[in-house]
Write an enzyme that holds these catalytic residues in place. Structure first.
Site, mmCIF file in Angstrom:
data_model
loop_
_atom_site.group_PDB
_atom_site.id
_atom_site.type_symbol
_atom_site.label_atom_id
_atom_site.label_comp_id
_atom_site.label_asym_id
_atom_site.label_seq_id
_atom_site.Cartn_x
_atom_site.Cartn_y
_atom_site.Cartn_z
ATOM 1 N N HIS A 26 -0.750 10.892 -1.848
ATOM 2 C CA HIS A 26 -2.066 10.481 -1.390
ATOM 3 C C HIS A 26 -2.987 11.650 -1.078
ATOM 4 O O HIS A 26 -4.099 11.751 -1.599
ATOM 5 C CB HIS A 26 -1.955 9.591 -0.148
ATOM 6 C CG HIS A 26 -3.289 9.181 0.407
ATOM 7 N ND1 HIS A 26 -3.937 9.905 1.388
ATOM 8 C CD2 HIS A 26 -4.106 8.147 0.108
ATOM 9 C CE1 HIS A 26 -5.088 9.332 1.667
ATOM 10 N NE2 HIS A 26 -5.226 8.257 0.906
ATOM 11 N N HIS A 38 0.827 -1.213 0.000
ATOM 12 C CA HIS A 38 0.000 0.000 0.000
ATOM 13 C C HIS A 38 0.858 1.257 0.000
ATOM 14 O O HIS A 38 1.602 1.505 0.942
ATOM 15 C CB HIS A 38 -0.887 -0.021 1.245
ATOM 16 C CG HIS A 38 -1.878 1.085 1.330
ATOM 17 N ND1 HIS A 38 -1.982 1.891 2.436
ATOM 18 C CD2 HIS A 38 -2.812 1.514 0.456
ATOM 19 C CE1 HIS A 38 -2.945 2.768 2.252
ATOM 20 N NE2 HIS A 38 -3.465 2.562 1.058
#
Length: 290
Positions: A82, A40
């Protein structure tokens, strides 16, 4: 997502579709395969997220799949980050103190390239930079890894789907080999996932979330994966998703996130998920491979 409603609505499905489902990783002892493990934002438990260092760490751990997030700068460069703000993972507040709230879309690529994206994680990563999408996919390719690419907040960046596909094409990621089993493009935004499918039907796509079972036939028209958070997951929901076939005429897959401990990894593997996304992919791999 109201999971009690999902479980209730899938009960009737399970009896008639069980023979159509792929072999569950929970049956590994009977010859099944464990779920794919995805790093991730790279191996973000061990290196600063969405950086080349995190890709390198995932490779060092032997992890074949890497997830990342893509956004667009003020001058149209695609960068891997992100948050829609630079504040959490860079020193932007120090370098550009008068530019609050430090949104990615308000900075040029050259300005973002000046930022330290590693010191927040640890002194060993001081000076690590925010990579462009080109830099990121080149590093993934160097390690012969595979890419789960998220279009982050695409509603902020009209046209980012086509721009992302152009970068992937320029970097050789839309050839037959990559499209077959090395690339997935996903998003929380339904329209964005549908747009990617319409622009390049050969690209495997994923929707991030847990749509009601009654909506799955519509998602199956343009999404190959349904990727829900592990906290809202059940075996009944996984089986219901996998009973549908996606646009490439294969059963819909389920990749769940973000699982960082062995107990949770074993639990979702028992549900029959196809993949597990983790900040600590080695922990998950060791838990489900045994």
């Amino acid at each position: 997502m109201h999971m009690r409603a999902v479980v209730a609505s899938t009960t009737a499905l399970l009896g008639t579709t069980a023979l159509l489902l792929p072999l569950s990783p929970a049956r590994a002892s009977d010859g099944g395969t464990p779920p794919v493990v995805v790093a991730h934002r790279g191996a973000s438990g061990y290196a600063p997220e969405n950086t080349l260092a995190a890709v390198d760490e995932a490779a060092a751990l032997g992890i074949d799949w890497v997830e990342n997030d893509v956004q667009r700068t003020k001058d149209g460069e695609l960068v891997v980050l992100h948050d829609d703000s630079l504040a959490r993972t860079t020193n932007v507040e120090t370098v550009f103190p008068g530019r609050s709230p430090w949104k990615v879309k308000d900075f040029t690529a050259a300005e973002i390239a000046r930022l330290d994206a590693g010191s927040w994680f640890g002194p060993a990563y001081a000076g690590v930079r925010v990579p462009t999408l080109e830099q990121f996919v080149r590093r993934v390719e160097r390690h012969d890894q595979n890419l789960l690419l998220e279009l982050k907040s695409p509603e902020l960046y009209p046209g980012i789907e086509q721009e992302t596909l152009k970068v992937l094409s320029n970097e050789g990621w839309l050839d037959r080999a990559h499209l077959r089993d090395r690339l997935v493009v996903q998003s929380f935004n339904t329209d964005s996932v549908r747009t990617v499918h319409e622009l390049k039907p050969g690209v495997k796509t994923g929707f991030i979330g847990a749509p009601p079972v009654s909506d799955l036939p519509a998602y199956a028209d343009f999404a190959d994966q349904i990727n829900p958070p592990h906290t809202s997951l059940s075996g009944a929901y996984v089986a219901a998703v996998q009973a549908f076939h996606g646009p490439h005429d294969k059963p819909l897959e389920v990749l769940t996130w973000t699982v960082n401990d062995a107990a949770a990894a074993r639990r979702v593997a028992g549900f029959g998920v196809d993949g597990i996304i983790s900040n600590k992919p080695d922990v998950v791999r060791d838990a489900v491979d045994g």
